[in-house]
Motif scaffolding. Structure first.
Motif, mmCIF file in Angstrom:
data_model
loop_
_atom_site.group_PDB
_atom_site.id
_atom_site.type_symbol
_atom_site.label_atom_id
_atom_site.label_comp_id
_atom_site.label_asym_id
_atom_site.label_seq_id
_atom_site.Cartn_x
_atom_site.Cartn_y
_atom_site.Cartn_z
ATOM 1 N N UNK A 148 10.153 18.563 0.405
ATOM 2 C CA UNK A 148 9.859 19.995 0.520
ATOM 3 C C UNK A 148 10.140 20.483 1.933
ATOM 4 N N UNK A 149 9.711 19.703 2.927
ATOM 5 C CA UNK A 149 9.964 20.071 4.315
ATOM 6 C C UNK A 149 11.456 20.168 4.586
ATOM 7 N N UNK A 150 12.226 19.215 4.044
ATOM 8 C CA UNK A 150 13.663 19.228 4.276
ATOM 9 C C UNK A 150 14.322 20.445 3.635
ATOM 10 N N UNK A 151 13.876 20.814 2.439
ATOM 11 C CA UNK A 151 14.433 21.995 1.770
ATOM 12 C C UNK A 151 14.123 23.263 2.555
ATOM 13 N N UNK A 152 12.903 23.357 3.059
ATOM 14 C CA UNK A 152 12.521 24.518 3.864
ATOM 15 C C UNK A 152 13.321 24.541 5.161
ATOM 16 N N UNK A 153 13.548 23.383 5.730
ATOM 17 C CA UNK A 153 14.312 23.295 6.973
ATOM 18 C C UNK A 153 15.715 23.887 6.801
ATOM 19 N N UNK A 154 16.324 23.610 5.644
ATOM 20 C CA UNK A 154 17.674 24.142 5.384
ATOM 21 C C UNK A 154 17.652 25.666 5.271
ATOM 22 N N UNK A 155 16.617 26.206 4.602
ATOM 23 C CA UNK A 155 16.528 27.668 4.466
ATOM 24 C C UNK A 155 16.298 28.307 5.836
ATOM 25 N N UNK A 156 15.442 27.701 6.641
ATOM 26 C CA UNK A 156 15.190 28.238 7.980
ATOM 27 C C UNK A 156 16.464 28.243 8.814
ATOM 28 N N UNK A 157 17.214 27.153 8.738
ATOM 29 C CA UNK A 157 18.469 27.084 9.500
ATOM 30 C C UNK A 157 19.450 28.143 9.025
ATOM 31 N N UNK A 158 19.493 28.371 7.739
ATOM 32 C CA UNK A 158 20.392 29.392 7.191
ATOM 33 C C UNK A 158 20.025 30.782 7.697
ATOM 34 N N UNK A 159 18.741 31.010 7.889
ATOM 35 C CA UNK A 159 18.296 32.313 8.367
ATOM 36 C C UNK A 159 18.178 32.409 9.869
ATOM 37 N N UNK A 160 18.535 31.353 10.593
ATOM 38 C CA UNK A 160 18.496 31.393 12.048
ATOM 39 C C UNK A 160 17.117 31.214 12.645
ATOM 40 N N UNK A 161 16.147 30.701 11.874
ATOM 41 C CA UNK A 161 14.788 30.471 12.379
ATOM 42 C C UNK A 161 14.674 29.045 12.893
#
Length: 734
Positions: A148-161
């Motif tokens: 779950x953390x890894x999936x969230x990490x990818x979304x954050x990176x995509x959004x520049x967070x």
């Protein structure tokens, strides 16, 4: 240059009008990796073999909230107040009623006011939480699943967070967090440290052209964020006009619609309070409204559910204590004899406790001898008497006054009642435990340092007391209020629903004279023949840091005889050129130099650990290994997992006044750099100066701002509902 005052960021101060006496708020997301002692610890780490203290406390709170929700659903009967509301206030109240009925509220529907509160029913006791394991275990609950953390990490990176926010975000949003973030990018605003403009940038990166300031999701997120910031500043709710005005400043085009949407989604609650005096109605006052057509003034408040329910639960629990007769332990003659054998206000306190379930006791440091005398008397009469303090500093201080070790069982001696922490008492890690009904197994509870109690801790305490128990809340009303939302002790003093015993025992010596004067708004010069008070003027922050290190490491040990490990430095904020970060770095270099092999820490470092917001555990670093950082805190070994060290451990040679609450040291060095002027208030100065038992050095760089703060800047008001909730359930006392 700013000192990053302990209360709030500059932005938060504008948003909810916070004040210097309130605790720190989150930093920008870009600085989310900065360690903070007043924020929740980061998520992650291995699961403990047994339920941790934090998990047990959270479980108890969940059970309590479920009970309160069931009770609220049973309440019936309308009240008169608010029937003549118009405009957005009426719309919002209509939205509340629609949500309660399971419907989607219309934008312009006028509805009935909220139901009246009725006297508290018999409480449903929560089961006893699993006690915390005293052996060394990872501090804090297990984190979210790695995938779950890894999936969230990818979304954050995509959004520049910042990808470092992934563990916190996954823990907050739970399973499917990545999908929730894509559907509503503004959910990122729920993560500590993220600000609206940063969440807006993240949303623009994910949504593209669909993103706009009028997005309903953004309005809800900013509304909840403002209410969270208000809670960090001590408010349990915000008045509707204040909230909508701040939403407009935040670029929300339709603030009323944003608040209605937040209510409709159940993310906040609305309340209406009639504007009248608290307590019982005066004799001859009519129960009905005046002449027909006369409007009864009300105020509409918006608050987060967790604090609203806690405040209602606290009011119910206190009303139960006030309206019920205490258990008759010991004969009336024994109590009378005990009161006669005591002197002054100690005798008054014993007599008040004899016949009342709730008693308030006020006074300075010397006055603690009176609740200590009460505990010894109650124990001698056969009562199961315990003392509790909000933190380990206060617990250990009061235990020393009792002459008992912390958490020592009363059965260990005829005059040895014990002192525990509030958290330890509630979780079962300390104290008597709970009886078969789930109530605390005691007859008398004395809570010292009561101004530190917030509404959530207060609610859990009040609802955990058995029928017939006695509760004494003792504290100094002049100190800083709680880190968490509410002003429980001050609200109870103002409500006048129970006996109030004001100690007449003055704090001794030059330090007592100085601090007592500050409490009434006067900063006078005191005679200090033994160098009890020393003023060290400085020109700038750099000199303030240099002189502070010199005082702690050399001057105070040599001239006063207090070693560096028994001297505490106190400063207004964490940031700035003379905040805790800079001071701790300079003090570490002088007192315990080292490479900082584990997250900036070395064995022997003086630290403070914050396992949960508002809980400060002072200690020292013992060692570090693959498990994490090993600390010795209040005589117990605590292991902080590696990924939680940065967010929950700070160096502790220098503290803020809120972190120092409950403690006293042989010597204190209070640092007042020139950029700290905005953080100064009478309660802050009173609290900081009052931490010194034998010697106080003031590193003074604020010139006339110090006497001006003492004379002109009292505690900043907090918006709370407790007095209004208590009014219909309890009589007032003269």
């Amino acid at each position: 240059m700013s000192t990053e005052p302990e209360p709030a960021t500059e932005d938060t101060a504008h948003a909810v009008d916070t004040g210097p006496e309130t605790p720190g708020t989150a930093e920008p997301a870009g600085a989310a990796s900065e360690a903070r002692s007043d924020e929740p610890a980061g998520e992650g780490g291995e699961a403990a073999a047994q339920v941790s203290e934090v998990e047990a406390e959270l479980a108890a709170q969940r059970i309590e909230r479920e009970r309160i929700e069931r009770r609220k659903a049973e309440k019936q009967g309308p009240i008169d107040a608010g029937g003549k509301l118009s405009g957005s206030a009426a719309d919002l109240l209509a939205a509340v009623r629609a949500v309660e009925s399971g419907e989607k509220p219309a934008a312009t529907v006028f509805g009935a006011p909220e139901p009246a509160r009725r006297p508290a029913p018999e409480p449903v006791r929560p089961p006893r939480p699993a006690p915390a394991e005293h052996s060394a275990a990872p501090a804090g609950p297990a984190g979210p699943a790695p995938e779950t953390v890894q999936s969230v990490r990818r979304v954050l990176a995509e959004g520049g967070a910042p990808e470092g926010l992934a563990p916190q975000t996954a823990a907050l949003l739970g399973e499917g967090a990545q999908d929730a973030l894509r559907a509503d990018p503004w959910l990122l605003l729920r993560v500590a440290g993220v600000r609206p403009e940063q969440a807006d940038g993240f949303a623009r990166a994910l949504l593209g052209a669909e993103c706009g300031p009028d997005d309903e999701r953004r309005g809800r997120a900013v509304t909840v964020w403002l209410l969270e910031q208000a809670a960090l500043a001590g408010h349990t709710a915000l008045e509707l006009p204040r909230l909508t005005a701040t939403l407009a400043q935040r670029g929300v085009p339709d603030p009323d619609a944003a608040v209605q949407s937040t209510l409709a989604e159940g993310e906040a609650l609305a309340f209406q309070d009639a504007l009248e005096e608290t307590g019982a109605r005066r004799e001859g006052e009519q129960d009905e409204e005046g002449e027909e057509g006369e409007e009864r003034p009300v105020r509409v408040l918006i608050g987060l559910e967790r604090y609203a329910l806690a405040e209602e639960s606290l009011a119910d629990g206190l009303a139960r204590l006030v309206n019920s007769a205490p258990k008759q332990d010991g004969s009336a003659a024994d109590w009378e004899q005990a009161g006669a054998s005591a002197q002054g206000s100690a005798a008054e306190l014993i007599r008040a406790v004899t016949g009342h379930g709730l008693v308030l006791h006020t006074g300075g440091e010397a006055s603690l001898a009176e609740p200590a005398a009460l505990l010894r008397t109650a124990h001698a009469l056969g009562l199961r008497a315990w003392a509790a303090a909000p933190g380990p500093l206060g617990r250990d201080r009061f235990a020393a006054l009792l002459g008992a070790a912390p958490a020592e069982p009363p059965s260990s001696g005829p005059n040895a009642p014990a002192a525990v922490t509030v958290t330890g008492l509630l979780t079962g890690a300390e104290g008597p435990g709970r009886d078969a009904d789930g109530a605390l197994d005691l007859d008398l509870l004395v809570v010292v340092d009561a101004p530190q109690l917030d509404v959530e801790a207060g609610a859990l305490l009040a609802e955990s007391l058995p029928d017939g128990a006695r509760l004494v809340l003792a504290g100094d009303p002049a100190v800083l209020w709680s880190v968490g939302p509410g002003r429980v002790f001050a609200d109870l003093l103002a409500a006048r629903i129970c006996p109030q015993i004001a100690s007449r025992r003055p704090d001794p010596g030059p330090l007592g004279e100085l601090v007592s004067g500050i409490g009434i708004g006067e900063l006078g010069q005191v005679e200090a023949p033994g160098k009890e008070v020393v003023i060290v003027p400085v020109r700038d922050a750099g000199e303030a840091v240099h002189r502070t290190v010199q005082l702690v490491a050399d001057s105070v040990p040599r001239a006063i005889g207090v070693p560096a490990e028994e001297t505490q430095v106190i400063t207004p904020g964490h940031g700035g050129a003379a905040g805790t970060r800079v001071l701790n770095a300079a003090l570490k270099e002088r007192l315990n130099p080292g490479p900082g092999r584990f997250g900036g820490f070395d064995p022997g470092d003086r630290v403070v650990h914050t396992p949960a917001p508002g809980r400060v555990l002072p200690g020292r670093v013992v060692t570090a290994d693959a498990e994490g950082l090993h600390l010795s805190c209040a005589g117990e070994t605590v292991i902080v997992p590696r990924d939680r060290v940065e967010g929950s451990v700070r160096h502790g040679w220098a503290l803020t006044a809120h972190q120092a609450l409950g403690g006293r040291w042989p010597a204190a060095v209070v640092v007042l750099p020139g950029d700290a002027v905005q953080a100064l208030s009478r309660p802050w100065i009173y609290t900081a100066f009052g931490r010194a038992a034998r010697h106080l050095s003031v590193v003074h760089g604020v010139e006339q701002a110090l006497p001006r703060a003492v004379a002109e800047i009292p505690a900043k008001p907090r918006t709370t509902r407790l007095p209004r909730l208590l009014a219909p359930q309890t009589p007032t006392t003269d």
